[in-house]
Each structure stands twice: as C-alpha cells, then as structure tokens.
Design a protein around this motif. Sequence first.
Motif, short mmCIF file in Angstrom:
data_model
loop_
_atom_site.label_atom_id
_atom_site.label_comp_id
_atom_site.label_asym_id
_atom_site.label_seq_id
_atom_site.Cartn_x
_atom_site.Cartn_y
_atom_site.Cartn_z
N PHE A 36 -43.45 -19.91 38.92
CA PHE A 36 -42.63 -19.07 39.80
C PHE A 36 -41.80 -18.13 38.92
O PHE A 36 -41.12 -18.57 37.99
CB PHE A 36 -41.72 -19.94 40.67
N ILE A 37 -41.86 -16.84 39.25
CA ILE A 37 -41.23 -15.81 38.42
C ILE A 37 -40.36 -14.93 39.31
O ILE A 37 -40.77 -14.54 40.41
CB ILE A 37 -42.32 -14.94 37.75
N ARG A 38 -39.17 -14.61 38.83
CA ARG A 38 -38.30 -13.67 39.53
C ARG A 38 -38.05 -12.47 38.62
O ARG A 38 -38.30 -12.55 37.40
CB ARG A 38 -37.00 -14.35 39.93
N PRO A 39 -37.56 -11.36 39.15
CA PRO A 39 -37.38 -10.16 38.32
C PRO A 39 -36.43 -10.35 37.15
O PRO A 39 -36.55 -9.66 36.13
CB PRO A 39 -36.85 -9.13 39.31
N GLU A 40 -35.50 -11.27 37.28
CA GLU A 40 -34.59 -11.59 36.18
C GLU A 40 -34.46 -13.10 36.07
O GLU A 40 -34.57 -13.81 37.06
CB GLU A 40 -33.21 -10.97 36.41
N GLY A 41 -34.21 -13.59 34.88
CA GLY A 41 -34.01 -15.02 34.70
C GLY A 41 -35.27 -15.73 34.25
O GLY A 41 -36.36 -15.16 34.16
N ASP A 42 -35.11 -17.01 33.97
CA ASP A 42 -36.21 -17.82 33.47
C ASP A 42 -37.15 -18.24 34.59
O ASP A 42 -36.73 -18.41 35.75
CB ASP A 42 -35.67 -19.07 32.78
N PRO A 43 -38.43 -18.44 34.29
CA PRO A 43 -39.38 -18.91 35.29
C PRO A 43 -39.23 -20.40 35.52
O PRO A 43 -38.51 -21.10 34.80
CB PRO A 43 -40.73 -18.58 34.67
N ALA A 44 -39.93 -20.88 36.53
CA ALA A 44 -39.98 -22.31 36.82
C ALA A 44 -41.41 -22.70 37.14
O ALA A 44 -42.24 -21.85 37.49
CB ALA A 44 -39.05 -22.65 37.98
N PHE A 104 -43.99 -8.08 33.20
CA PHE A 104 -44.31 -8.39 34.58
C PHE A 104 -43.04 -8.42 35.44
O PHE A 104 -43.06 -7.99 36.61
CB PHE A 104 -45.04 -9.73 34.66
N GLN A 105 -41.95 -8.91 34.91
CA GLN A 105 -40.69 -8.91 35.66
C GLN A 105 -40.26 -7.48 36.00
O GLN A 105 -39.75 -7.23 37.10
CB GLN A 105 -39.60 -9.63 34.86
N ARG A 106 -40.46 -6.55 35.10
CA ARG A 106 -40.14 -5.15 35.39
C ARG A 106 -41.01 -4.62 36.52
O ARG A 106 -40.54 -3.89 37.40
CB ARG A 106 -40.32 -4.28 34.14
N ILE A 107 -42.30 -5.00 36.52
CA ILE A 107 -43.20 -4.58 37.59
C ILE A 107 -42.73 -5.14 38.93
O ILE A 107 -42.74 -4.43 39.96
CB ILE A 107 -44.64 -5.02 37.27
N LEU A 108 -42.30 -6.40 38.95
CA LEU A 108 -41.78 -7.00 40.19
C LEU A 108 -40.58 -6.23 40.69
O LEU A 108 -40.47 -5.90 41.89
CB LEU A 108 -41.41 -8.46 39.95
N ALA A 109 -39.64 -5.92 39.80
CA ALA A 109 -38.43 -5.21 40.20
C ALA A 109 -38.76 -3.83 40.73
O ALA A 109 -38.21 -3.38 41.76
CB ALA A 109 -37.47 -5.11 39.01
N GLU A 110 -39.66 -3.12 40.05
CA GLU A 110 -40.02 -1.76 40.47
C GLU A 110 -40.69 -1.73 41.83
O GLU A 110 -40.61 -0.73 42.55
CB GLU A 110 -40.95 -1.15 39.42
N ASN A 111 -41.33 -2.83 42.21
CA ASN A 111 -42.06 -2.88 43.48
C ASN A 111 -41.32 -3.65 44.57
O ASN A 111 -41.89 -3.92 45.64
CB ASN A 111 -43.45 -3.47 43.26
N GLY A 112 -40.08 -4.02 44.31
CA GLY A 112 -39.26 -4.63 45.34
C GLY A 112 -39.54 -6.07 45.66
O GLY A 112 -39.26 -6.53 46.77
N PHE A 113 -40.05 -6.84 44.69
CA PHE A 113 -40.32 -8.26 44.92
C PHE A 113 -39.18 -9.11 44.36
O PHE A 113 -38.63 -8.82 43.29
CB PHE A 113 -41.64 -8.67 44.26
N ASP A 114 -38.87 -10.17 45.09
CA ASP A 114 -37.81 -11.10 44.67
C ASP A 114 -38.37 -12.30 43.91
O ASP A 114 -37.62 -13.00 43.20
CB ASP A 114 -37.04 -11.61 45.89
N CYS A 115 -39.66 -12.55 44.05
CA CYS A 115 -40.28 -13.71 43.41
C CYS A 115 -41.79 -13.51 43.42
O CYS A 115 -42.33 -12.79 44.28
CB CYS A 115 -39.92 -14.99 44.17
N TYR A 116 -42.45 -14.14 42.47
CA TYR A 116 -43.91 -14.11 42.43
C TYR A 116 -44.40 -15.52 42.17
O TYR A 116 -43.87 -16.23 41.30
CB TYR A 116 -44.42 -13.17 41.34
N VAL A 117 -45.46 -15.91 42.90
CA VAL A 117 -46.06 -17.23 42.74
C VAL A 117 -47.40 -17.06 42.01
O VAL A 117 -48.38 -16.58 42.59
CB VAL A 117 -46.28 -17.93 44.09
N ALA A 118 -47.41 -17.42 40.74
CA ALA A 118 -48.64 -17.36 39.94
C ALA A 118 -49.31 -18.71 40.03
O ALA A 118 -48.84 -19.69 39.44
CB ALA A 118 -48.31 -17.00 38.50
N GLY A 119 -50.40 -18.78 40.77
CA GLY A 119 -51.03 -20.07 41.03
C GLY A 119 -52.45 -20.20 40.54
O GLY A 119 -53.12 -21.17 40.87
#
Length: 367
Positions: A50-58, A12-27
């Motif tokens: 909370f997920i970003r293209p790189e790094g650990d989620p929160a 999913f992080q790869r998908i975020l990076a490929e689509n130009g997102f800096d963060c995703y809120v999975a709620g």
Amino acid sequence: MSKLRLDRLQRFQRILAENGFDCYVAGTPISMGYLAGFFEGGGERMLALFIRPEGDPAMIVPSLSRTHAETTGVVDIRDWRDGEDPGELFEQLAKEWGLTTAVIGVDDEIPAAILLRMQTALPAALFKAAGDLMAEARISKEAEELAAMREAAQVAEKAFDAVLPLLRPEMTEHEVTLLLQKAMLDQGGQPTFCIVASGANGAEPHHSSDETPLREGDVLVVDWGCSVNHYLSDITRTIALGDPGQEAKDVYSVVLEAHLAARNAIRPGVPAEEIDAAARKVIEDAGFGDRFIHRTGHGIGMMGHEPPMIVRGNAKPLVEGQCFSVEPGIYLPGKFGVRIENIVTVTSAGHESLNGEPPRELTVVAV
C-alpha cells in the motif's frame, strides 16, 4: 539488505500526487517486485503493498509470507493467518491513513474478491483501476533493466540457433516448442512462451502449437521468449523447411521492408502511431493491407505486453528508454504467414535493437 527501491517509490508517489490519488494498492508480483523487490503473488490471499503520495508504504501479507516481506525493508508489515479476515487489517490501515473518502488506485489484475472486500470496508471511497500509472512509472527502462532485457534476448536467440539445424519434416510443432524451451533453459533463461506455427497455421498470429507435423516446403512462424532477472524477451522469425516457392519469399521481403521502415521512423518525440503507419504503408502499397491484421508492436519489460502500444490512434510521443516490439506481419489464410519481430529501445539518436538483425532473405532450412 533492503530491497525497497526508494528512487522508484518516490517517482511513483509523485505520479500518484499528480493524478489525484490518495493511495495505491500494488497487488501483483510485477508491481511489488518493481518497487520493493518482492516477486511473490498471493493468489486468493490478500497480499499487497500500500502506497500513499507521501510517507512510508505498508504491506498486508499472509503470515506464511511475512519473513519474505521483511526482506523488502518495508517497516509496516501486517500479517494474518489462514482463517482470519485480512480485510480487518485493511480497515485499520485505512483508518490510520484517513482513507474513508479517498481515491484509491489498484493494480489492473488484483483479484476481484480482494477488491470487493476493500470496497466493502470503504463504501465511500472511490476505487479506480490505475495500472496505467504503474506502467507510466516503469515505461523508461533504467540501465540495469536494459541489461537484463539484452541478456534475455541473447538467450532466446542462442536457443533458436541451437534448434534450427535440428528441424526435420514430420517433427511436430509441439516437439519444436519443447526443443526451444529446453534450449532456453540450457542458456540460463526461464521460458515464458513459444509459438511454432507451420504452413497454414502460420496465418493465425496467436496459433497454439499442436501436433501438426512439419512438411517439406512449409513456412514456419516461430515466436518465442524467456525471462532473465524478471525481464522478458520476445522475438519472431519466419523460416522455411525446404524451398517454399517464390510467393513466400516475396511476402517475406515485403514484411522485412515494413519492419525496417517502422524502425527507421523511431526517435524520441515521434507519436507511437507513426511507427505503425510506417510499417502499414509498406504492406498496403504491396497490396496486402487487409492481411496485416494487428498492431505493429507492444511495450515490453517485466510484462510481455505493456505500454507503449504501437498502434493507430496512440498519439503519445515516444520517450527515450521505452522498449517495444516491431512486428509487422502478413497472413494468407490457407497458405502461410510471415512475421518479423525485434525488440527495440528508444535512444537519443533513434533506437537500438536488442535482437540481432533479421535475415535479409527468407531462411531456408535444408532437408
């Protein structure tokens, strides 16, 4: 033991990076459950991964959910108590992650009050509905997912087999619904929905089962499903309570032919709309084109309706591992409806049906 699925998270992080997102809120419980095994909804409370293209989620969670959240294996968990403003925790996280002018994707079904609070915290950020990205991550089912869906399908079918001999005239649609729901529970599934539409009600594809009594000669459209290990089944069978007459039998034959034609067209690389076209052509050639009033199918997995949609205009190619319904129907107002639905998964050789094959002729229950 950590429930965090690193393989899914990284995909999913790869998908975020490929689509130009800096963060995703999975709620939603589905998004958090898929990525982290956390199937809890916050309702009006802010509870999200909370997920970003790189790094650990929160995670930001109510204090009452912290112990559960800790089972995910997510290290950065920030909790808040009722009466406090969870938006302040989000503001701090956004500052640490540099999200002031970020592009932030959110689940399609996140509560509006929570989204508005985040937008207030980051007025220069761009928040975008991005549930399609999460759906993309989930679209090809893994072996364990398919196993759960096969089991859910078997539970639903065994329940129907148990109820079918019990049907009698003067029972109500609602009574049949309750029998099916109990049978699914008895088989180890969690009922998710059930439509029993008798006679003219069957011409309403999404009829809400009511106190309509079953009559001898009625055609019944029964559409039902359950959940097993968070994965869903969905099946429709059309039967008759006593002899319904030749017209119903003929319409059933047309719908069955359309159902099989659609399935015969399934293979990787074929545009989704071609499956719809294959079913629709059979029904149109039989003179019922205007009575096929919905798409041929919808994707299914953790959600009852998810991509791919099997509909005219969807030119996206089918991919191995996708699961979707094949459910053509003909609906004759004032008379009856006929729908036949199986769930299939795309394979390298074509497809596998997760359900048993529909009867070759209209099933007539003796009364």
